[in-house]
Design a protein around this motif. Structure first.
Motif, mmCIF file in Angstrom:
data_model
loop_
_atom_site.group_PDB
_atom_site.id
_atom_site.type_symbol
_atom_site.label_atom_id
_atom_site.label_comp_id
_atom_site.label_asym_id
_atom_site.label_seq_id
_atom_site.Cartn_x
_atom_site.Cartn_y
_atom_site.Cartn_z
ATOM 1 N N VAL A 249 0.858 -1.184 0.000
ATOM 2 C CA VAL A 249 0.000 0.000 0.000
ATOM 3 C C VAL A 249 0.897 1.238 0.000
ATOM 4 C CG1 VAL A 249 -1.737 1.302 1.294
ATOM 5 C CG2 VAL A 249 -1.840 -1.197 1.237
ATOM 6 N N ILE B 159 -8.918 -1.261 -0.479
ATOM 7 C CA ILE B 159 -7.698 -2.067 -0.294
ATOM 8 C C ILE B 159 -8.073 -3.465 0.218
ATOM 9 C CG2 ILE B 159 -5.588 -2.300 1.100
ATOM 10 C CD1 ILE B 159 -5.509 0.857 1.111
ATOM 11 N N CYS C 97 -5.695 0.212 8.618
ATOM 12 C CA CYS C 97 -5.640 -0.679 7.450
ATOM 13 C C CYS C 97 -5.148 -2.077 7.845
ATOM 14 C CB CYS C 97 -4.718 -0.064 6.395
ATOM 15 S SG CYS C 97 -4.788 -0.881 4.807
#
Ligand code: AMP
Ligand code: GLY
Length: 422
Positions: free
Chosen positions: A6, A54, A78
């Motif tokens: 990411v 994501i 995340c």
């Protein structure tokens, strides 16, 4: 193995190139990546803060391991979200990423656990902050509590300037919610050192030290930027300083986070100042530094993915983290006008034979043309036996790269070179 990274800057490009060295890796996806890394990763247009996007991508594409590199997705949780789906990750959970996400948190942590840092006061009330400045020592450092793209720190030379800084953060909301709380801290002096460290929450293994060049102009003039170049190792980080940092800063920080129920796993970045009273923490970051990574990882001799997995699995102690004894220098080529305003969309020319040494930060593909697409455009890194050679070779790379509006500092490494000669 399918690996997802990411982020989309030069740091991520350096991480991707290093992960690619692992033979078990079949594909690396970069979310969003950038056009300049298309040879090394499959770039997918999902933004680094689009956590839902994501997670969906990772689940739908059978990702085996994810590396979350930038601060915002880490602070937004995340890693927590990917872990919930059973995807192992490199990077701290949100509750540990707060060490970067809130300066109030990190300052209070250091005070509580006796970790050396600048003296400070926290304010949530503007009038109280302004009153405090009347008697605060000058220069004074004013910091917004939350993330502010590296711009939330204002060093003020007069009380008037200090008051203006407080007003800009707390009344004019220059950094939005990040400035609702502020830290006013003591101005420290001394050379700065960046140390990135792998930690699984039990063991901490520092990487080779580095020196950033944060100001836009030569001789440290001009505005603060994300970083205009780096060298590694940092000559101010002597073995004595390293031992003191391990004893008084690194180990106590890991223990403090555990004691708070916020075990940190990932790369913890220590921004240090070597003051006359010893090393002190200027800031913590919950991630790899940019452009520190672009000099640190090229010197890493061990396999990066293996180390990352050991961090995830809690087996870092048994895992080798070995660095070369060489030197590295990274020169950032930016768009003229960075960090304020700049034009982009210019065609870039990077000769094929030097591509391995170039980490692209801001570029996009237009057919088969690569166009500039950011403030920091790329970093060129050279590794050599001596620092002097590394600097010369990094500038040699820069001379081979061209795009309209290119700007770079001419003195990356000069201070380190002078210090090393003392
Ligand atoms: P930070 O974003 O916290 O790394 O701060 C940006 C830069 O401001 C640092 O790299 C230092 O050069 C400078 N700085 C931050 N805090 C202090 C301090 N207490 N004393 C002197 N300089 C500081
Ligand atoms: N180069 C400084 C940072 O990554 O925060």
């Amino acid at each position: 193995m399918k690996v997802l990274v990411v982020g989309g800057g030069g740091r991520e490009h350096a991480i991707i190139k290093k992960i690619k060295e692992n033979k078990d890796v079949s594909v690396i996806y970069a979310l969003p990546g950038n056009g300049g890394m298309a040879d090394d990763a499959v770039c997918v247009d999902i933004g680094a803060t689009d956590i839902d996007g994501i997670v969906d991508f990772a689940v739908n594409n059978g990702i085996d391991y994810a590396v979350v590199a930038p601060d915002d997705p880490l602070v937004l949780g995340c890693v927590d979200r990917l872990n919930e789906k059973g995807i192992p990750c490199f990077g701290p959970e949100a509750k540990a990423a707060i060490i970067e996400g809130s300066k109030v948190f990190s300052k209070n942590l250091m005070k509580k656990y006796g970790i050396p840092t600048a003296a400070y006061e926290v304010f949530s009330d503007m009038e109280k902050a302004l009153a405090y400045i009347e008697s605060a020592p000058i220069p004074t450092v004013i910091k917004a509590d939350g993330l502010a793209l590296g711009k939330g720190v204002i060093i003020t030379q007069t009380r008037d300037e200090a008051k203006q800084a407080v007003i800009s953060m707390m009344q004019d909301k220059k950094f939005g919610k990040s400035g609702e709380n502020i830290v006013i801290e003591e101005f420290l002096t001394g050379p700065e050192v960046s140390v990135l460290a792998f930690t699984d929450g039990k063991t901490v293994k520092p990487m080779i030290s580095s020196m950033d060049h944060k100001r836009a102009g030569d001789n440290d003039t001009g505005l603060n930027t994300g970083g205009m170049g780096t060298v590694a190792p940092n000559p101010y980080y002597t073995p004595d300083v390293a031992a003191e940092c391990m004893e008084k800063i690194f180990t106590p920080t890991i223990k403090a986070m555990n004691a708070e129920g916020r075990t940190f796993k990932g790369c913890l970045y220590f921004g240090l100042m070597i003051t006359p009273a010893g090393p002190k923490v200027i800031e913590y970051n919950c991630r790899f530094g940019d452009p520190e990574t672009q000099v640190v990882l090229p010197l890493l001799e061990s396999d990066l993915l293996t180390i990352m997995q050991a961090v995830t699995n809690g087996t870092l102690e048994q895992t080798e983290v070995k660095f070369s004894s060489k030197n590295a220098c990274c020169v950032i080529m930016a768009s003229e006008g960075y960090p304020v305003s700049y034009k982009k969309g210019f065609e870039m020319n990077i000769p094929a034979e030097i591509k391995d040494s170039v980490y692209v930060a801001g570029a996009k593909l237009d057919g088969d043309k690569l166009l500039t697409n950011g403030g920091r455009v790329l970093g060129a890194t050279a590794v050599a036996d001596t620092l002097e050679q590394a600097i010369r070779e990094a500038y040699g790379l820069v001379e081979k790269i061209s795009f309209e509006n290119a700007y770079y500092r001419r003195d990356i490494g000069a201070k380190a070179l002078a210090a090393g000669r003392k």
